[in-house]
Design an enzyme around this catalytic site. Structure first.
Site, PDB file in Angstrom:
ATOM      1  N   CYS A 275      39.573 -86.675 -60.739  1.00  0.00           N
ATOM      2  CA  CYS A 275      40.645 -86.163 -59.883  1.00  0.00           C
ATOM      3  C   CYS A 275      40.889 -84.720 -60.308  1.00  0.00           C
ATOM      4  O   CYS A 275      41.107 -84.453 -61.494  1.00  0.00           O
ATOM      5  CB  CYS A 275      41.901 -87.001 -60.102  1.00  0.00           C
ATOM      6  SG  CYS A 275      43.374 -86.369 -59.307  1.00  0.00           S
TER       7      CYS A 275
ATOM      8  N   CYS B  92      38.815 -81.324 -54.559  1.00  0.00           N
ATOM      9  CA  CYS B  92      39.578 -82.573 -54.516  1.00  0.00           C
ATOM     10  C   CYS B  92      38.547 -83.666 -54.283  1.00  0.00           C
ATOM     11  O   CYS B  92      37.648 -83.501 -53.442  1.00  0.00           O
ATOM     12  CB  CYS B  92      40.592 -82.535 -53.374  1.00  0.00           C
ATOM     13  SG  CYS B  92      41.399 -84.127 -53.078  1.00  0.00           S
TER      14      CYS B  92
HETATM   15  N1  DGL Z   1      41.741 -86.991 -55.440  1.00  0.00           N
HETATM   16  C1  DGL Z   1      42.808 -86.137 -55.892  1.00  0.00           C
HETATM   17  C2  DGL Z   1      42.218 -84.812 -56.415  1.00  0.00           C
HETATM   18  O1  DGL Z   1      41.014 -84.696 -56.649  1.00  0.00           O
HETATM   19  C3  DGL Z   1      43.847 -85.788 -54.857  1.00  0.00           C
HETATM   20  C4  DGL Z   1      44.630 -86.877 -54.220  1.00  0.00           C
HETATM   21  C5  DGL Z   1      46.092 -86.867 -54.563  1.00  0.00           C
HETATM   22  O2  DGL Z   1      46.842 -85.965 -54.135  1.00  0.00           O
HETATM   23  O3  DGL Z   1      46.492 -87.792 -55.250  1.00  0.00           O
HETATM   24  O4  DGL Z   1      42.958 -83.865 -56.605  1.00  0.00           O
END
Ligand code: DGL
Length: 270
Positions: A76, A189
């Site tokens: 993440c 993301c």
């Molecule tokens: N998958 C998360 C990232 O890579 C973003 C999702 C979220 O806002 O929780 O930042």
């Protein structure tokens, strides 16, 4: 169990990090994965750095102490931006902690074609300034433009992509003056690889798109090799844990992982 046969922990705010888990499974099929999606606290992207960092610390402790993982991937960007340094220092010499930002920075700065890179991510990732700071430090001559695109993660998670709604949202973001003149774009993301083709089509293939899933899997492989931690045979099935369960999460795993997986509710917050 011998240390190299222990599982690899991977976590994200939700199911977006399954894009990274998928790349790891393909590259290292002998490795057993334990995935944790903190769906009770999703989205991370609009929370403070301090709060996201505290979530990331608790999840890493759970993966190490209760699940006996030999390495942990923060799949993440938001949690990597908010908590990587804390986790790296806390678990130094105990287990490797891998974030999704550094392998991406490496990929961008070593690509000689890239002169002006766009970065799209959640508000917390862009607000942290981590990508901007690392790019400036590593390659000062590189031009970059960063834009928070907070609608994208929720939109993707709800299955809105390759349709008129996602086209309209992308159009709105990509016509923003911040991103004009870019020759490449970092999908900062772990949800965004799902719309990579759509973004590629928007730019007519003229903007190079970087996504983190494969570069992170390669980084993991090189660290495991260096530390003699590569599994020699598969010891058990992968498991997929979430801190809050809904059927829609389980159905959405199909989108992120390429196949539907069974999610087990595991509340580590009590
Ligand atoms: N998958 C998360 C990232 O890579 C973003 C999702 C979220 O806002 O929780 O930042």
């Amino acid at each position: 169990m011998q240390r190299h046969q222990q599982p690899i922990g991977i976590f994200d705010s939700g199911i977006g990090g399954l894009t990274v888990a998928n790349a790891v499974s393909k590259l290292l099929p002998s490795e057993q994965l334990i995935y944790f999606g903190d769906t009770a606290h999703m989205p991370y992207g609009d929370k403070s750095k301090e709060l996201v960092s505290s979530y990331a610390t608790r999840i890493t402790e759970f993966l190490l102490h209760e699940k006996k993982c030999k390495a942990v991937i923060i799949a993440c960007n938001t949690a990597s931006a908010a908590g990587y340094e804390t986790l790296r220092d806390k678990f130094k010499g105990i287990v490797p902690v891998i974030n999704v930002i550094d392998p991406m920075i490496e990929a961008v700065i070593t690509d000689e074609q890239v002169k002006h890179v766009g970065i799209i991510a959640t508000k917390t990732t862009i607000g942290s300034g981590v990508y901007q700071e690392k790019l400036t430090r590593r390659k000062p001559e590189l031009k970059f433009s960063a834009l928070a695109t907070p609608l994208l993660a929720g939109m993707i998670e709800e299955g809105f992509y390759n349709n008129n709604i996602s086209h309209a949202v992308l159009e709105k973001y990509f016509t923003d003056k911040t991103l004009q003149g870019i020759d490449s774009l970092v999908l900062a993301c772990t949800h965004y690889p799902l719309i990579k083709n759509e973004i590629d089509a928007y730019y007519g293939g003229k903007v190079k798109i970087f996504d983190s899933a494969e570069v992170v899997a390669l980084k993991l492989k090189s660290i495991l090799e260096k530390e003699n931690l590569l599994a020699t045979e598969r010891k058990g099935a992968d498991s997929f844990l979430v801190s809050d369960y809904t059927q829609s999460f389980e159905i959405a795993t199909q989108i992120f992982y390429g196949q539907e997986v069974h999610l087990s509710l595991t509340n580590i917050w009590q």
